[in-house]
Design a protein around this motif. Structure first.
Motif, PDB file in Angstrom:
ATOM      1  N   ALA A 147      -5.562  -7.534   1.235  1.00  0.00           N
ATOM      2  CA  ALA A 147      -4.444  -8.455   1.014  1.00  0.00           C
ATOM      3  C   ALA A 147      -4.503  -9.630   1.983  1.00  0.00           C
ATOM      4  CB  ALA A 147      -3.127  -7.712   1.171  1.00  0.00           C
ATOM      5  N   MET A 148      -4.889  -9.367   3.231  1.00  0.00           N
ATOM      6  CA  MET A 148      -5.014 -10.448   4.209  1.00  0.00           C
ATOM      7  C   MET A 148      -6.122 -11.410   3.808  1.00  0.00           C
ATOM      8  SD  MET A 148      -2.717 -10.057   6.592  1.00  0.00           S
ATOM      9  CE  MET A 148      -3.375 -10.942   7.997  1.00  0.00           C
ATOM     10  N   ASN A 149      -7.252 -10.856   3.282  1.00  0.00           N
ATOM     11  CA  ASN A 149      -8.358 -11.716   2.885  1.00  0.00           C
ATOM     12  C   ASN A 149      -8.011 -12.556   1.664  1.00  0.00           C
ATOM     13  OD1 ASN A 149     -10.034 -10.837   4.938  1.00  0.00           O
ATOM     14  ND2 ASN A 149     -10.868  -9.138   3.738  1.00  0.00           N
ATOM     15  N   LEU A 150      -7.321 -11.940   0.714  1.00  0.00           N
ATOM     16  CA  LEU A 150      -7.019 -12.638  -0.534  1.00  0.00           C
ATOM     17  C   LEU A 150      -5.868 -13.622  -0.392  1.00  0.00           C
ATOM     18  CD1 LEU A 150      -7.347  -9.737  -3.110  1.00  0.00           C
ATOM     19  CD2 LEU A 150      -8.820 -11.720  -2.929  1.00  0.00           C
TER      20      LEU A 150
ATOM     21  N   SER B 181     -15.469   4.491   8.246  1.00  0.00           N
ATOM     22  CA  SER B 181     -14.669   3.844   7.200  1.00  0.00           C
ATOM     23  C   SER B 181     -13.180   3.942   7.543  1.00  0.00           C
ATOM     24  CB  SER B 181     -14.933   4.495   5.845  1.00  0.00           C
ATOM     25  OG  SER B 181     -14.585   5.853   5.893  1.00  0.00           O
ATOM     26  N   CYS B 182     -12.395   2.924   7.039  1.00  0.00           N
ATOM     27  CA  CYS B 182     -10.958   2.881   7.301  1.00  0.00           C
ATOM     28  C   CYS B 182     -10.209   3.668   6.233  1.00  0.00           C
ATOM     29  CB  CYS B 182     -10.472   1.436   7.298  1.00  0.00           C
ATOM     30  SG  CYS B 182     -11.299   0.408   8.519  1.00  0.00           S
ATOM     31  N   SER B 183      -8.922   3.904   6.514  1.00  0.00           N
ATOM     32  CA  SER B 183      -8.100   4.587   5.538  1.00  0.00           C
ATOM     33  C   SER B 183      -7.784   3.657   4.367  1.00  0.00           C
ATOM     34  CB  SER B 183      -6.806   5.073   6.194  1.00  0.00           C
ATOM     35  OG  SER B 183      -6.055   3.961   6.629  1.00  0.00           O
ATOM     36  N   ALA B 184      -7.283   4.263   3.288  1.00  0.00           N
ATOM     37  CA  ALA B 184      -6.980   3.458   2.095  1.00  0.00           C
ATOM     38  C   ALA B 184      -5.888   2.438   2.389  1.00  0.00           C
ATOM     39  CB  ALA B 184      -6.567   4.383   0.953  1.00  0.00           C
ATOM     40  N   GLU B 185      -4.912   2.806   3.215  1.00  0.00           N
ATOM     41  CA  GLU B 185      -3.830   1.870   3.545  1.00  0.00           C
ATOM     42  C   GLU B 185      -4.347   0.684   4.330  1.00  0.00           C
ATOM     43  OE1 GLU B 185       0.486   1.880   5.869  1.00  0.00           O
ATOM     44  OE2 GLU B 185      -0.667   3.742   5.580  1.00  0.00           O
ATOM     45  N   GLU B 186      -5.252   0.946   5.304  1.00  0.00           N
ATOM     46  CA  GLU B 186      -5.819  -0.151   6.090  1.00  0.00           C
ATOM     47  C   GLU B 186      -6.714  -1.036   5.232  1.00  0.00           C
ATOM     48  OE1 GLU B 186      -7.716   2.023   9.150  1.00  0.00           O
ATOM     49  OE2 GLU B 186      -5.975   1.974  10.485  1.00  0.00           O
TER      50      GLU B 186
ATOM     51  N   LEU C 132      -6.200 -10.658  11.513  1.00  0.00           N
ATOM     52  CA  LEU C 132      -6.031  -9.370  10.851  1.00  0.00           C
ATOM     53  C   LEU C 132      -5.073  -8.460  11.590  1.00  0.00           C
ATOM     54  CD1 LEU C 132      -9.698  -8.593   9.780  1.00  0.00           C
ATOM     55  CD2 LEU C 132      -7.849  -9.480   8.391  1.00  0.00           C
ATOM     56  N   SER C 133      -4.660  -8.849  12.792  1.00  0.00           N
ATOM     57  CA  SER C 133      -3.660  -8.081  13.569  1.00  0.00           C
ATOM     58  C   SER C 133      -4.090  -6.643  13.763  1.00  0.00           C
ATOM     59  CB  SER C 133      -2.301  -8.151  12.871  1.00  0.00           C
ATOM     60  OG  SER C 133      -1.903  -9.478  12.703  1.00  0.00           O
ATOM     61  N   GLY C 134      -5.334  -6.438  14.109  1.00  0.00           N
ATOM     62  CA  GLY C 134      -5.775  -5.088  14.407  1.00  0.00           C
ATOM     63  C   GLY C 134      -6.172  -4.286  13.195  1.00  0.00           C
ATOM     64  N   ALA C 135      -6.027  -4.824  11.958  1.00  0.00           N
ATOM     65  CA  ALA C 135      -6.404  -4.074  10.762  1.00  0.00           C
ATOM     66  C   ALA C 135      -7.919  -3.947  10.687  1.00  0.00           C
ATOM     67  CB  ALA C 135      -5.872  -4.778   9.523  1.00  0.00           C
TER      68      ALA C 135
ATOM     69  N   VAL D 103       1.061  -8.403   2.009  1.00  0.00           N
ATOM     70  CA  VAL D 103       1.961  -8.373   0.856  1.00  0.00           C
ATOM     71  C   VAL D 103       3.169  -7.484   1.138  1.00  0.00           C
ATOM     72  CG1 VAL D 103       2.134  -7.788  -1.594  1.00  0.00           C
ATOM     73  CG2 VAL D 103       0.041  -8.826  -0.701  1.00  0.00           C
ATOM     74  N   GLU D 104       2.980  -6.390   1.856  1.00  0.00           N
ATOM     75  CA  GLU D 104       4.079  -5.466   2.128  1.00  0.00           C
ATOM     76  C   GLU D 104       5.201  -6.125   2.936  1.00  0.00           C
ATOM     77  OE1 GLU D 104       4.663  -2.412   1.122  1.00  0.00           O
ATOM     78  OE2 GLU D 104       2.883  -2.481  -0.148  1.00  0.00           O
ATOM     79  N   GLU D 105       4.820  -7.068   3.803  1.00  0.00           N
ATOM     80  CA  GLU D 105       5.817  -7.727   4.626  1.00  0.00           C
ATOM     81  C   GLU D 105       6.526  -8.853   3.883  1.00  0.00           C
ATOM     82  OE1 GLU D 105       6.785  -6.797   7.502  1.00  0.00           O
ATOM     83  OE2 GLU D 105       5.342  -5.175   7.643  1.00  0.00           O
ATOM     84  N   ALA D 106       5.981  -9.264   2.727  1.00  0.00           N
ATOM     85  CA  ALA D 106       6.558 -10.387   1.983  1.00  0.00           C
ATOM     86  C   ALA D 106       7.250  -9.952   0.710  1.00  0.00           C
ATOM     87  CB  ALA D 106       5.459 -11.404   1.651  1.00  0.00           C
ATOM     88  N   LYS D 107       7.358  -8.646   0.471  1.00  0.00           N
ATOM     89  CA  LYS D 107       8.005  -8.181  -0.752  1.00  0.00           C
ATOM     90  C   LYS D 107       9.506  -8.494  -0.718  1.00  0.00           C
ATOM     91  CE  LYS D 107       4.960  -4.445  -2.250  1.00  0.00           C
ATOM     92  NZ  LYS D 107       4.841  -3.002  -2.474  1.00  0.00           N
ATOM     93  N   ILE D 108      10.026  -8.856  -1.878  1.00  0.00           N
ATOM     94  CA  ILE D 108      11.461  -9.130  -1.994  1.00  0.00           C
ATOM     95  C   ILE D 108      12.215  -7.859  -2.382  1.00  0.00           C
ATOM     96  CG2 ILE D 108      13.199 -10.470  -3.232  1.00  0.00           C
ATOM     97  CD1 ILE D 108      11.166 -12.681  -3.486  1.00  0.00           C
ATOM     98  N   LEU D 109      11.712  -7.168  -3.394  1.00  0.00           N
ATOM     99  CA  LEU D 109      12.353  -5.944  -3.858  1.00  0.00           C
ATOM    100  C   LEU D 109      11.622  -4.748  -3.277  1.00  0.00           C
ATOM    101  CD1 LEU D 109      12.931  -6.860  -7.596  1.00  0.00           C
ATOM    102  CD2 LEU D 109      14.547  -6.982  -5.718  1.00  0.00           C
TER     103      LEU D 109
END
Length: 502
Positions: free
Chosen positions: A119-122, A108-113, A89-92, A127-133
């Motif tokens: 996304a890491m679990n699914l 509780s964590c923030s909405a971004e975390e 999870l790299s610290g998430a 996903v943010e690091e793999a976006k093309i556009l």
């Protein structure tokens, strides 16, 4: 009223934030109940005010985290969590049902975390690091180990058809072929020239013929009576009404085209005159002895100057368009640049002398849009085309033509020039300037090309070859759009001049 009760029950069942009735207790509830033995009721243990009634306290971490299932709070579904470890999870924040229930909303964590954790679990990656556009300007790097099977498609550099530049069409065949019987196969002679009045002069042995390009009419201008004599050079004055003719017997003749009669004969050389060039009323002639004479055709004492810079025959001679310099090429492999005025001592001395050619230099041509740029070509033992800056004396570029260079002409429409060649392919080559890239080759002559000359409109090039033919090539045809714009500009200019005359 029954249907209202049914809707309320249905609404309550569909709400995801209320506990599911008659649902089995969570695993952590069962473990807490087993470790503590008989204790508070399940309802009491669910109370948010008493969360510490467990086998572990606030200072002690649980022995195992829920590995079987985690709850995706936003989607309301259970997903496997075994594929993601805490290190992955790299610290998430590892948001799950256990965390939310154990530590409450203050942990509780923030909405971004949360979104990153889900996304890491699914997906197994962010996903943010793999976006093309993306809206950011920086390109994203592919994940480590990712292989692009379509890399061949993306490596092609293609240009849309709408913005692709197409080269102009250059006909590979001559526009017209004229017979030239008995033309002399001599590299050092200059036997054709095209006037500003659209007359093509051709020297065939001891005769000179004029061909009217507009009407196709052929006129025999002269024939030398001496059987041992022949015409060795021809050159039109800028206005096109007088033709200079050089002969084997060291004579320079001046002919009036309108009256078709000889005006005068000028004798100052001691050997044949193989090259001629005009600068206003001054006619320069080069002979086999290596001397160049200036003739003032207005006066009786026509011989006004002698240039002695060559030791062998002068076969290339051309005045610059502005009349400042005279370029001469000789069989001694030299190129001399002469000034138009005499020096302080009263003699003419070359301002530049180029010695790089290894063969006779017959091809000499001045650039029409750069008055200080000169192109020269060498004979069989040299085969090179060189571009010079006559002011600085530097060689701007040189290209190996792989064949004898007989003539060079600059285009007045494009940044190009054309060269005529001898052994072994006898072709014409169009070169791009200043890159010196070869645009195309024009083939058809079966013997070496002796001379080139250009029509007054700059479109057609005439080539005379030792196969006794003249071929006309429309190799510098102007673009139709540019041609219309030029015609409009000329018509507007002429109308302004006409109004001014009125």
């Amino acid at each position: 009223m029954a249907h209202f009760v049914f809707e309320a029950d249905l609404h309550g069942l569909l709400k995801l934030d209320t506990p599911i009735p008659n649902a089995p207790p969570a695993r952590w509830q069962r473990k807490a109940k087993e470790s503590s033995g008989p204790g508070p009721s399940p309802a009491a243990s669910m109370s948010p005010m008493k969360p510490a009634n467990r086998s572990y306290g606030g200072s002690k971490t649980p022995s195992k985290t829920p590995e079987k299932q985690t709850l995706n709070v936003s989607m309301g579904m259970r997903v496997p969590a075994t594929s993601t470890s805490s290190a992955g999870l790299s610290g998430a924040c590892k948001w799950n049902w256990y965390t939310a229930r154990t530590y409450g909303p203050e942990h509780s964590c923030s909405a971004e975390e949360q979104q990153k954790s889900w996304a890491m679990n699914l997906n197994g990656f962010d996903v943010e690091e793999a976006k093309i556009l993306r809206l950011s300007g920086k390109p994203q790097n592919a994940p480590e180990g990712y292989q692009n099977n379509l890399k061949v498609l993306y490596s092609q550099k293609t240009t849309p058809a709408s913005s692709r530049k197409h080269g102009r069409y250059i006909p590979s065949m001559p526009d017209r072929i004229l017979d030239a019987p008995e033309i002399r196969n001599d590299y050092y002679l200059n036997l054709i020239d095209w006037s500003s009045q659209n007359f093509l002069a051709v020297a065939l042995d001891n005769c000179v013929y004029l061909w009217n390009h507009s009407s196709g009419e052929i006129i025999q201008l002269l024939q030398i009576e001496n059987p041992d004599d022949y015409v060795s050079s021809v050159s039109w004055i800028k206005e096109g009404n007088y033709l200079a003719v050089g002969t084997r017997n060291a004579e320079v003749q001046l002919w009036d085209i309108q009256q078709q009669k000889r005006l005068r004969s000028m004798t100052s050389h001691s050997s044949r005159v193989g090259s001629l060039s005009w600068n206003s009323y001054i006619l320069s002639s080069g002979s086999r002895t290596g001397h160049i004479h200036h003739h003032d055709v207005r006066v009786a004492e026509h011989h006004v100057a002698t240039l002695t810079g060559h030791t062998q025959e002068v076969c290339g001679l051309k005045w610059s368009l502005d009349g400042r310099y005279l370029a001469s090429g000789g069989n001694d492999n030299l190129v001399n640049i002469w000034p138009s005025v005499q020096g302080d001592t009263g003699d003419f001395t070359p301002v530049q002398t180029f010695t790089q050619h290894q063969g006779a230099v017959k091809a000499v041509a001045w650039c029409p849009w750069q008055s200080n740029v000169l192109a020269t070509g060498g004979g069989t033992s040299d085969r090179h085309i060189r571009i010079w800056n006559v002011c600085s004396g530097t060689c701007l570029s040189a290209v190996d033509a792989h064949s004898q260079v007989c003539s060079i002409l600059w285009s007045t429409t494009y940044k190009e020039f054309i060269s005529g060649h001898g052994f072994a392919q006898n072709q014409l080559v169009i070169w791009k300037y200043p890159t010196m890239a070869k645009v195309t080759e024009l083939r058809g002559h079966t013997a070496r090309v002796l001379n080139l000359t250009m029509s007054p409109d700059g479109v057609t090039v005439a080539s005379a070859a030792a196969d006794e033919t003249l071929r006309l090539w429309r190799c510098f045809e102007m673009d139709p759009i540019k041609k219309k714009e030029k015609e409009k500009a000329n018509s507007a200019k002429s109308s302004i001049i006409h109004q001014g005359i009125r």
